[in-house]
Design a protein around this motif. Structure first.
Motif, PDB file in Angstrom:
ATOM      1  N   ALA B 223      23.296  48.263  13.079  1.00  0.00           N
ATOM      2  CA  ALA B 223      22.563  48.222  11.814  1.00  0.00           C
ATOM      3  C   ALA B 223      22.255  46.792  11.401  1.00  0.00           C
ATOM      4  CB  ALA B 223      23.371  48.930  10.730  1.00  0.00           C
ATOM      5  N   VAL B 224      23.193  45.887  11.665  1.00  0.00           N
ATOM      6  CA  VAL B 224      23.013  44.505  11.232  1.00  0.00           C
ATOM      7  C   VAL B 224      22.125  43.730  12.203  1.00  0.00           C
ATOM      8  CG1 VAL B 224      24.206  42.329  10.780  1.00  0.00           C
ATOM      9  CG2 VAL B 224      25.185  44.464   9.961  1.00  0.00           C
ATOM     10  N   LEU B 225      22.349  43.908  13.519  1.00  0.00           N
ATOM     11  CA  LEU B 225      21.699  43.029  14.496  1.00  0.00           C
ATOM     12  C   LEU B 225      20.392  43.554  15.079  1.00  0.00           C
ATOM     13  CD1 LEU B 225      24.672  41.486  16.480  1.00  0.00           C
ATOM     14  CD2 LEU B 225      23.377  40.549  14.558  1.00  0.00           C
ATOM     15  N   LEU B 226      20.240  44.876  15.193  1.00  0.00           N
ATOM     16  CA  LEU B 226      19.054  45.393  15.874  1.00  0.00           C
ATOM     17  C   LEU B 226      17.730  44.966  15.227  1.00  0.00           C
ATOM     18  CD1 LEU B 226      18.270  46.957  18.386  1.00  0.00           C
ATOM     19  CD2 LEU B 226      18.227  49.037  17.022  1.00  0.00           C
ATOM     20  N   PRO B 227      17.624  45.014  13.881  1.00  0.00           N
ATOM     21  CA  PRO B 227      16.363  44.563  13.281  1.00  0.00           C
ATOM     22  C   PRO B 227      16.003  43.124  13.660  1.00  0.00           C
ATOM     23  CG  PRO B 227      17.652  45.766  11.667  1.00  0.00           C
ATOM     24  CD  PRO B 227      18.530  45.595  12.874  1.00  0.00           C
ATOM     25  N   PHE B 228      17.008  42.241  13.766  1.00  0.00           N
ATOM     26  CA  PHE B 228      16.738  40.854  14.190  1.00  0.00           C
ATOM     27  C   PHE B 228      16.300  40.807  15.645  1.00  0.00           C
ATOM     28  CE2 PHE B 228      19.778  40.163  10.696  1.00  0.00           C
ATOM     29  CZ  PHE B 228      18.985  39.369   9.900  1.00  0.00           C
ATOM     30  N   ALA B 229      17.013  41.561  16.492  1.00  0.00           N
ATOM     31  CA  ALA B 229      16.713  41.554  17.925  1.00  0.00           C
ATOM     32  C   ALA B 229      15.294  42.037  18.176  1.00  0.00           C
ATOM     33  CB  ALA B 229      17.719  42.439  18.667  1.00  0.00           C
ATOM     34  N   VAL B 230      14.885  43.076  17.460  1.00  0.00           N
ATOM     35  CA  VAL B 230      13.534  43.622  17.654  1.00  0.00           C
ATOM     36  C   VAL B 230      12.490  42.582  17.275  1.00  0.00           C
ATOM     37  CG1 VAL B 230      11.888  45.318  16.766  1.00  0.00           C
ATOM     38  CG2 VAL B 230      14.178  46.046  17.431  1.00  0.00           C
ATOM     39  N   ARG B 231      12.731  41.870  16.186  1.00  0.00           N
ATOM     40  CA  ARG B 231      11.775  40.852  15.755  1.00  0.00           C
ATOM     41  C   ARG B 231      11.674  39.737  16.799  1.00  0.00           C
ATOM     42  NH1 ARG B 231      13.329  38.921  10.162  1.00  0.00           N
ATOM     43  NH2 ARG B 231      13.737  41.122   9.864  1.00  0.00           N
TER      44      ARG B 231
END
Lengths: 116, 234
Positions: B223-231
């Protein structure tokens, strides 16, 4: 048993309040689980009624996933066009994730428990 | 006859059918030697989905009953704290391996799901919707919305992943020589969220405790890291 159930629902509610109030991206139930865990750690033992209720609930845990499974399976049409990449991707990545997690943990714990 | 036909819009029929099908599937699995492949969740869910699909009964009608069973998933998830606490001493001794293997497994799950489906030509939305598939549904839906994926597709991938993990986990562990009970629980919790954890609880309390912990940590990390990784990868 009722006291145990009330405890679980109470911590679920508490978790939900924390989740919504803090904006944490984790569901209230998971936060409730950790809060109950902390409460048990502070108390030092599991009350009999809670032990009884949680054992019976966890005994039927797979059943509780059936409604969500039914709803999800009815969505197969949405990915019908991507059937092959989806099928291979889901199967391979699930096996890879289980293999990596299991092997990394086994390796680290073996090293740790060998050195006194 | 009118009064009989309204039964499909009331909870009772669906609760009875769901519990009945699950129990029947569970008996069948036991009678045939307890193969994990004959997963009762999959069998009951598939029969219900086929039934609804072929009769044209809308899912909302089923959910009038289904939601009662689904609701209990909340308190049951909280109840996972009990095996977790009962195995506290074991967890305390293995905190570092737990954290490292969760990180490695969670990255593998999301990365390989996206990489493989992309390499095989899946559409961009499908690829994105695959990435949160190893975490429990509420987290996965939240993440899918945040990264611009299709939450509906994500839910399907989450459920299939969980069932697949529960079905094939023990076979895979045997194949790879993963004998440690804690490692088996970790693998099921990281890769196959709640459904994998329910399988781990079935195998034993140690497995269940480590799966619960792994599921929670994987959810948090994703939840914390995936949005950053996708960007980062876009």
């Amino acid at each position: 048993v009722l006291v145990g159930f009330a405890t679980l629902v109470g911590f679920q509610l508490l978790g939900e309040i924390v989740a919504r109030g803090s904006g944490l991206p984790v569901p209230g139930t998971v936060i409730g689980m950790f809060l109950l865990f902390v409460a048990l750690a502070v108390r030092g033992k599991v009350p009999a009624s809670l032990q009884k209720t949680s054992s019976s609930l966890l005994g039927v845990l797979p059943l509780l996933f059936v409604p969500a499974t039914t709803g999800a399976l009815l969505r197969w049409r949405e990915v019908a066009g991507d059937a092959l990449p989806v099928a291979v991707g889901v199967v391979a990545s699930t096996w890879l994730a289980m293999a990596v997690t299991g092997l990394v943990f086994s390796r680290l714990i073996r090293d740790k428990e060998k050195t006194p | 006859m009118n009064s009989l036909s309204t039964l499909s819009r009331e909870p009772l029929l669906w609760i009875a059918l769901t519990v009945g099908l699950y129990l029947a599937a569970q008996r069948l699995q036991k009678a045939l030697g307890g193969f994990a492949l004959l997963n009762p969740v999959l069998i009951a869910g598939a029969i219900l989905a086929l039934f609804l699909g072929s009769t044209g009964i809308p899912l909302v009608d089923y959910d009038r009953g289904g939601q009662w069973i689904h609701f209990l998933l909340g308190p049951a998830t909280v109840a996972l704290a009990v095996p977790l606490f009962n195995r506290l001493h074991q967890i305390r001794q293995s905190l570092m391996p737990v954290l490292v293997s969760v990180a490695a497994g969670a990255v593998t799950a999301a990365g390989s799901a996206a990489g493989i489906s992309r390499a095989l030509g899946a559409s961009a939305t499908t690829v994105l919707s695959m990435t949160p598939k190893s975490v429990s549904t509420p987290i996965a839906i939240g993440v899918a919305e945040k990264i611009g994926a299709d939450p509906g597709r994500t839910v399907l991938f989450v459920v299939v992943t969980g069932i697949l993990g529960a079905m094939t986990g023990t076979g895979l562990f045997r194949l790879l020589g993963i004998r440690d009970r804690r490692a088996q629980g970790m693998a099921l919790g990281v890769a196959a969220h709640g459904i994998g954890t329910s399988r781990a609880v079935e195998i034993g309390e140690t497995e269940g405790a480590f799966a619960s912990l792994a599921m929670g940590l994987t959810g948090l990390l994703t939840a914390v890291l995936l949005p950053f990784a996708v960007r980062l990868f876009r």
